[in-house]
Design an enzyme around this catalytic site. Structure first.
Site, short mmCIF file in Angstrom:
data_model
loop_
_atom_site.label_atom_id
_atom_site.label_comp_id
_atom_site.label_asym_id
_atom_site.label_seq_id
_atom_site.Cartn_x
_atom_site.Cartn_y
_atom_site.Cartn_z
N ASP A 12 -69.50 -27.18 -30.85
CA ASP A 12 -68.99 -27.13 -32.22
C ASP A 12 -70.00 -27.70 -33.21
O ASP A 12 -69.64 -28.14 -34.30
CB ASP A 12 -67.66 -27.93 -32.28
CG ASP A 12 -66.88 -27.71 -33.57
OD1 ASP A 12 -67.17 -26.73 -34.28
OD2 ASP A 12 -65.99 -28.53 -33.86
N HIS A 54 -62.91 -24.85 -30.67
CA HIS A 54 -61.64 -24.63 -31.38
C HIS A 54 -61.55 -23.22 -31.96
O HIS A 54 -62.55 -22.63 -32.36
CB HIS A 54 -61.39 -25.71 -32.45
CG HIS A 54 -62.36 -25.75 -33.59
ND1 HIS A 54 -62.15 -25.06 -34.75
CD2 HIS A 54 -63.51 -26.44 -33.76
CE1 HIS A 54 -63.15 -25.31 -35.59
NE2 HIS A 54 -63.99 -26.15 -35.02
N ASP A 108 -67.94 -21.53 -37.27
CA ASP A 108 -67.24 -22.78 -36.96
C ASP A 108 -65.78 -22.45 -36.66
O ASP A 108 -64.99 -22.32 -37.58
CB ASP A 108 -67.37 -23.73 -38.14
CG ASP A 108 -66.63 -25.03 -37.93
OD1 ASP A 108 -66.23 -25.31 -36.80
OD2 ASP A 108 -66.45 -25.78 -38.92
N ASP A 162 -59.44 -22.23 -34.56
CA ASP A 162 -59.05 -22.08 -35.96
C ASP A 162 -60.27 -22.16 -36.87
O ASP A 162 -61.34 -22.62 -36.46
CB ASP A 162 -58.04 -23.18 -36.37
CG ASP A 162 -58.63 -24.58 -36.29
OD1 ASP A 162 -59.34 -24.88 -35.30
OD2 ASP A 162 -58.40 -25.39 -37.22
N GLU A 187 -58.09 -27.71 -35.08
CA GLU A 187 -59.12 -28.77 -35.16
C GLU A 187 -59.38 -29.13 -36.60
O GLU A 187 -59.54 -30.30 -36.95
CB GLU A 187 -60.40 -28.30 -34.48
CG GLU A 187 -61.42 -29.40 -34.25
CD GLU A 187 -62.46 -29.57 -35.34
OE1 GLU A 187 -63.27 -30.49 -35.26
OE2 GLU A 187 -62.46 -28.77 -36.33
N GLU A 188 -59.45 -28.11 -37.47
CA GLU A 188 -59.83 -28.34 -38.86
C GLU A 188 -58.79 -29.17 -39.61
O GLU A 188 -59.07 -29.72 -40.66
CB GLU A 188 -60.06 -27.01 -39.58
CG GLU A 188 -61.17 -26.14 -38.99
CD GLU A 188 -62.56 -26.72 -39.18
OE1 GLU A 188 -62.69 -27.79 -39.80
OE2 GLU A 188 -63.51 -26.10 -38.67
N HIS A 191 -67.66 -23.95 -43.50
CA HIS A 191 -66.60 -24.05 -44.52
C HIS A 191 -67.05 -23.50 -45.86
O HIS A 191 -66.63 -24.00 -46.90
CB HIS A 191 -66.10 -25.50 -44.72
CG HIS A 191 -65.63 -26.16 -43.46
ND1 HIS A 191 -64.98 -27.36 -43.46
CD2 HIS A 191 -65.72 -25.78 -42.16
CE1 HIS A 191 -64.69 -27.70 -42.20
NE2 HIS A 191 -65.14 -26.75 -41.40
ZN ZN Z 1 -65.70 -26.98 -36.00
#
Ligand code: ZN
Length: 422
Positions: A206, A87, A149, A89, A183-184, A387
């Site tokens: 991922d 992903h 990520d 984003d 995705e997030e 994150h």
């Molecule tokens: Zn991810």
């Protein structure tokens, strides 16, 4: 030797280029159906589109909803095609704007002090392991997340394609790729262009630490519990008022204390209240239910129903419960198609990596895709502490991820390729 050096430099360069693109997603916009939820994701998509074209992929396109697709044609292998997925984003939990990556070459230990964050190998076992192996570490500058990520996953897939493109002697089936937006926000597979996809299986890139191989995730439901009370003047409420706020509060405090996200780990499921709102007349509690087993999930749903009923009876009000499915554990569908994970395990082993099966305490695009009938396990990226301002990636582990991908693509006749990080 030349190849070994090339892959390291091009992978690093590519990763640094991607993390500098601000492609943070916006869950509010995504929840209201806007996809992609931010324009930065379009920028990422157009960079990737150009790269895929330059690497010999065909039918390269970015869809209306910002999915970038392409297919590297087969060059002699009769095996059926596979798809690789990552992903574009980054999470909105921490800003991904103006990411300023720092490279800690041959990191051998000690605290990494950043402005606003600190990485301490004594508190971070994966970092301590990376120090022992003198790996090259990449962090942000402490003011943002890094974006490994999942830009590490994206960079690894593109580097794998580049390697296959420049080594035509390696026989592989057709390789499809999809780079997905949002995705997030949990909407990553909402508009996935299944009509373009020919592969019967896919692999997301991922995951986290080197060796992690994920074939299992939570079953996930959301429950909305509405309590209905009866409002009266507070001065004359005795015997008539039924307070929906008190009902909601009693409901939340009677959920099993040992089954909260903050009191569980590993294979334990949980009840997670995420919002509570309302008035004397009506209140609403929303909670997330998570469990690895389908049976366990049924029990959780009935616990919510029984508790809501008991509370409403105790207070003399009413309760309504609505459960909404979010995603399902991909294990069952993967077990029905054992070859998908077996191919991946062989690719790990061909790269000298013993797979570590970690259940994901969450869901991925892969779990959604598995539900749609395309089994899709998850591969490590070498990224850590996602994150957060403490996010870091190991370049050495990223190189190993590319190696796994090359082996995975070449399938049956695994070529002997070992990329040297030095
Ligand atoms: Zn991810």
């Amino acid at each position: 030797m030349e190849d070994k050096l090339n892959i390291k430099n091009s992978l690093l360069e590519r990763f640094l280029k991607y993390v500098k693109i601000w492609s943070e997603s916006d869950s509010q916009k995504a929840d209201s159906g806007i996809m992609p939820s931010t324009s930065g994701q379009n920028e990422m998509a157009s960079v990737l589109c150009a790269e895929l074209k330059s690497l010999g992929l065909e039918n390269v396109q970015t869809t209306e909803h910002c999915y970038t697709y392409g297919i590297l044609p087969a060059n002699g292998s009769a095996e059926s095609s596979i798809c690789l997925l990552a992903h574009i984003d980054t999470s909105e939990e921490v800003s991904g704007k103006n990411v300023n990556p720092k490279i800690h070459k041959n990191y051998s230990g000690g605290k990494i002090i950043l402005c606003g964050a600190e990485l301490d190998p004594q508190k971070d076992s994966a970092l301590s392991l990376a120090a022992k192996n003198v790996e090259t570490i990449i962090t942000g500058d402490g003011t943002t997340l890094l974006g490994a990520d999942d830009k590490a996953g994206v960079a690894e897939i593109v580097s794998c394609l580049e390697y296959l493109f420049s080594h035509s002697e390696l026989k592989h089936p057709a390789i499809e790729v999809i780079f997905s937006p949002d995705e997030e926000t949990g909407h990553g597979m909402d508009k996935v262009p299944l009509e373009l996809l020919k592969s019967k299986c896919a692999y997301t890139v991922d995951g986290g630490h080197i060796g992690e191989l994920e074939t299992e995730c939570f079953n996930a439901f959301r429950s909305d519990v509405v309590f209905k009370g009866n409002a009266t003047h507070t001065g004359t409420a005795r015997g008539t008022m039924v307070n929906a706020i008190s009902m909601a509060s009693s409901f939340v405090s009677n959920l099993p204390a040992g089954e909260r996200p903050e009191t569980t780990d590993g294979r334990q499921g949980f009840f997670a209240p995420i919002s509570i709102e309302g008035s004397i007349e009506e209140s609403k509690v929303s909670l997330l239910l998570r469990d690895f087993s389908a049976d366990g999930m049924e029990k959780r749903k009935s616990t919510v129903e029984l508790l809501a009923k008991a509370v409403s009876e105790l207070f003399g009000g009413k309760a309504e419960v609505l459960h909404t499915q979010q995603y399902l554990n991909m294990k069952e569908n993967l077990d029905k198609n054992p070859k998908v994970a077996e191919r991946l395990i062989s690719a790990y082993k061909a790269s000298g990596i013993e797979p570590v099966f970690t259940p994901i305490r969450g869901g991925t695009d892969g779990s959604r895709l598995t539900e749609m009938g395309i089994p899709c396990p998850n591969i490590f990226t070498g990224g850590h502490n996602f994150h957060s301002r403490n996010e870091w990636a190991s370049l050495d582990q990223m190189i190993k991820a590319v190696e796994v991908l090359v082996h995975l693509c070449c399938g049956e006749d695994f070529p002997q390729i070992i990329f040297c990080p030095n």
